[in-house]
Design a protein around this motif. Structure first.
Motif, short mmCIF file in Angstrom:
data_model
loop_
_atom_site.label_atom_id
_atom_site.label_comp_id
_atom_site.label_asym_id
_atom_site.label_seq_id
_atom_site.Cartn_x
_atom_site.Cartn_y
_atom_site.Cartn_z
N THR A 267 0.84 -1.20 0.00
CA THR A 267 0.00 0.00 0.00
C THR A 267 0.88 1.25 0.00
O THR A 267 2.05 1.21 0.40
CB THR A 267 -0.92 0.04 1.23
OG1 THR A 267 -0.10 0.11 2.41
CG2 THR A 267 -1.79 -1.21 1.29
N ASP A 268 0.31 2.37 -0.43
CA ASP A 268 1.05 3.62 -0.45
C ASP A 268 1.54 3.99 0.95
O ASP A 268 2.68 4.41 1.14
CB ASP A 268 0.18 4.75 -0.98
CG ASP A 268 -0.17 4.57 -2.45
OD1 ASP A 268 0.49 3.76 -3.12
OD2 ASP A 268 -1.12 5.24 -2.92
N ALA A 269 0.66 3.84 1.94
CA ALA A 269 1.00 4.23 3.31
C ALA A 269 2.14 3.38 3.86
O ALA A 269 3.06 3.90 4.51
CB ALA A 269 -0.23 4.12 4.21
N ARG A 270 2.09 2.06 3.60
CA ARG A 270 3.13 1.18 4.12
C ARG A 270 4.47 1.49 3.47
O ARG A 270 5.52 1.62 4.13
CB ARG A 270 2.76 -0.29 3.84
CG ARG A 270 3.10 -1.29 4.95
CD ARG A 270 4.56 -1.54 5.13
NE ARG A 270 5.17 -2.16 3.97
CZ ARG A 270 6.48 -2.30 3.79
NH1 ARG A 270 7.31 -1.81 4.69
NH2 ARG A 270 6.97 -2.86 2.72
N MET A 271 4.49 1.66 2.14
CA MET A 271 5.75 1.93 1.45
C MET A 271 6.26 3.34 1.76
O MET A 271 7.47 3.58 1.73
CB MET A 271 5.57 1.73 -0.05
CG MET A 271 5.35 0.26 -0.44
SD MET A 271 5.68 -0.07 -2.19
CE MET A 271 4.48 0.97 -2.99
N ALA A 272 5.36 4.26 2.08
CA ALA A 272 5.79 5.60 2.45
C ALA A 272 6.58 5.58 3.75
O ALA A 272 7.50 6.39 3.94
CB ALA A 272 4.60 6.53 2.57
N HIS A 273 6.27 4.64 4.65
CA HIS A 273 7.04 4.51 5.88
C HIS A 273 8.47 4.07 5.56
O HIS A 273 9.44 4.56 6.16
CB HIS A 273 6.37 3.51 6.83
CG HIS A 273 5.34 4.14 7.72
ND1 HIS A 273 5.13 3.76 9.02
CD2 HIS A 273 4.48 5.17 7.48
CE1 HIS A 273 4.18 4.51 9.55
NE2 HIS A 273 3.76 5.35 8.64
N ASP A 274 8.61 3.14 4.62
CA ASP A 274 9.96 2.75 4.19
C ASP A 274 10.68 3.91 3.52
O ASP A 274 11.87 4.12 3.72
CB ASP A 274 9.89 1.56 3.22
CG ASP A 274 9.79 0.22 3.93
OD1 ASP A 274 10.07 0.18 5.14
OD2 ASP A 274 9.43 -0.77 3.29
#
Length: 491
Positions: A267-274
């Motif tokens: 998801t965008d949110a999960r990959m944004a954390h990375d």
């Protein structure tokens, strides 16, 4: 409950202050009220109580080089992380904060290829391009020179490199007149909240989710950081939706999007954390060690000249940027980098782990006592405890690169990039970058002694105030009000 924690608790027999065993407020006092000072207290606690101590009701801290590989195994035993790690970083869904062992392996495997030696070789043109841009600005100074705050300068450089490599675009801080000072002041503010986030996680949710305009009203120092968080999310979406497959392949998300990870991992949110974690990790950590290494060399002219001679023999042309292959096997140069990473590691937070299925048994040889940590217990070690311990290092606070040549086994107590299956995935990236930057600067510049030519002069910089870590906010922080390393650059 207080009585139970020091009598019936499974960790009741672990040495340490009773107050630390009773309440988390002992740690909170040092971390929040005193501002990231618990690492100093932990070092003193080890001197008093020995190599194993209980530093809060649920966590045990070790300082024993012979036990490192047991605590941080490369394989054979599942290794988890406490939830506190994700809270402190502000990126609870990132790879580094992943709690479960199997989930971490899946996430890490999806990006391992991006940080392999073969992939990182592609980084060299980016390093050279950004480094040349930085040095061009150094060259454009008045005849009598100009003073630079090197930590900010190196942050601008490191940020442009890591974001270009990982995301195919950058904030172009090297083009900013103030080297991105407003943004980096904002990230420092964000890091200063790390212990608040860890102990009071509701604050992390508020800061990460509050609208930028509202944040500007209440915590204006975080406005720049908030706007960059929006950039990371937008960049993830642009890469995902790009019709050009080459654009995806040139970023870190190619491995994640093409992996067998389930949809919720993409998801965008999960990959944004990375994305946020990689950006922040690649900025301040590298900049801090670069600044510290350069200071130590300038403060030790004999070491500087020895390294300069070694580099000049390998790369005679001072006006070229050496490749990593030119310098990676230079013994004294690499000893300098290793010694600086020992004294000034870019990450200094406790390396917290859990052994979710197996108990850990430790025998304290000094006191002839055996301690058992039940499965799931939080345990940790710290770079600024083990790497500065006089049991393992002669004159541990001194800068002595020769020690790595005289005694290669010193690496047994070296944990600057952690150890085991959860060690720093970007350590080869960091070493290559630091090596090329330092080799180029040392080759082109000399220590100022009143002579003409390209020189560097340390200005109003005190080691204990401006270089040595005075507080731990995941990354090292100098004394309050410090500008870090300040250099007058002449050409």
């Amino acid at each position: 409950m207080a009585t139970a924690r020091i009598t019936f608790h499974p960790l009741a027999n672990i040495p340490g202050p009773k107050l630390a065993a009773i309440t988390y407020w002992y740690e909170i006092y040092y971390e929040i009220f005193l501002g990231g000072q618990y690492f100093k207290r932990i070092r003193k606690m080890h001197q008093i109580y020995g190599p194993v101590i209980r530093i809060n009701p649920g966590e045990v801290h070790f300082n024993d080089q012979d036990f490192i590989d047991t605590l941080y195994p490369a394989g054979g035993r599942k290794t988890g992380k406490p939830i506190l790690v994700g809270r402190r970083t502000g990126t609870p869904n990132s790879i580094v904060a992943t709690i479960d062992h199997h989930q971490h392996r899946l996430r890490r495997n999806s990006i391992n290829g991006f940080f392999s030696n073969a992939s990182i070789r592609r980084l060299e043109p980016i390093i050279k391009e950004k480094l040349e841009k930085m040095l061009e600005r150094w060259a454009d100074v008045p005849k009598d020179g100009k003073v630079f705050r090197m930590h900010t300068v190196f942050k601008a450089y490191a940020s442009d490199v890591v974001t270009t490599y990982a995301f195919g675009d950058s904030f172009n801080f090297l083009d900013d007149q103030d080297w991105g000072h407003a943004y980096f002041s904002s990230t420092d503010k964000y890091f200063s909240l790390t212990h608040v986030f860890g102990h009071f996680p509701i604050t992390m949710s508020i800061v990460n989710n509050i609208p930028t305009w509202l944040l500007k009203l209440f915590i204006p120092n975080l406005e720049e950081m908030s706007s960059k968080q929006t950039w990371w999310i937008d960049r993830v979406r642009k890469i995902r939706n790009s019709p050009n497959p080459d654009e995806i392949k040139s970023t870190i998300f190619e491995g994640i999007l093409s992996s067998s990870l389930p949809p919720e991992e993409k998801t965008d949110a999960r990959m944004a954390h990375d994305a946020q974690l990689i950006g922040l990790a690649g900025e301040g950590t590298t900049a801090y060690t670069l600044s510290s290494t350069l200071f130590e060399l300038l403060a030790h002219p004999q070491d500087f000249q020895k390294v300069k001679q070694e580099i000049s023999e390998a790369v005679p042309d001072q006006n070229t940027i050496p490749s990593y292959a030119d310098i990676e096997n230079l013994p004294y140069f690499n000893a300098v980098i290793q010694e600086s990473l020992r004294l000034h590691p870019g990450v200094m937070s406790r390396m917290a782990r859990t052994s979710p299925e197996q108990e850990i048994v430790y025998h304290d040889k000094e006191y002839d006592a055996t301690y058992t940590l039940p499965a799931g217990t939080w345990y940790s070690m710290s770079t600024h405890v083990t790497q500065l311990d006089n049991r393992y290092w002669e004159d541990p606070l001194g800068f002595h690169p020769q020690r790595w040549i005289d005694n290669p086994k010193s690496s047994r107590a070296f944990i600057a990039f952690s150890r085991g299956s959860r060690n720093c995935v970007g350590q080869n990236f960091a070493r290559r970058e630091m090596s090329m930057v330092l080799a180029t600067i040392i080759s082109r510049y000399d220590i100022y002694r009143g002579q003409e030519g390209r020189t560097l002069e340390v200005v109003d910089t005190v080691r204990d105030r401006d270089i040595v870590a005075n507080s731990e906010m995941i990354i090292p922080m100098p004394a309050k009000g410090s500008y870090g390393l300040r250099l007058r650059i002449r050409n």
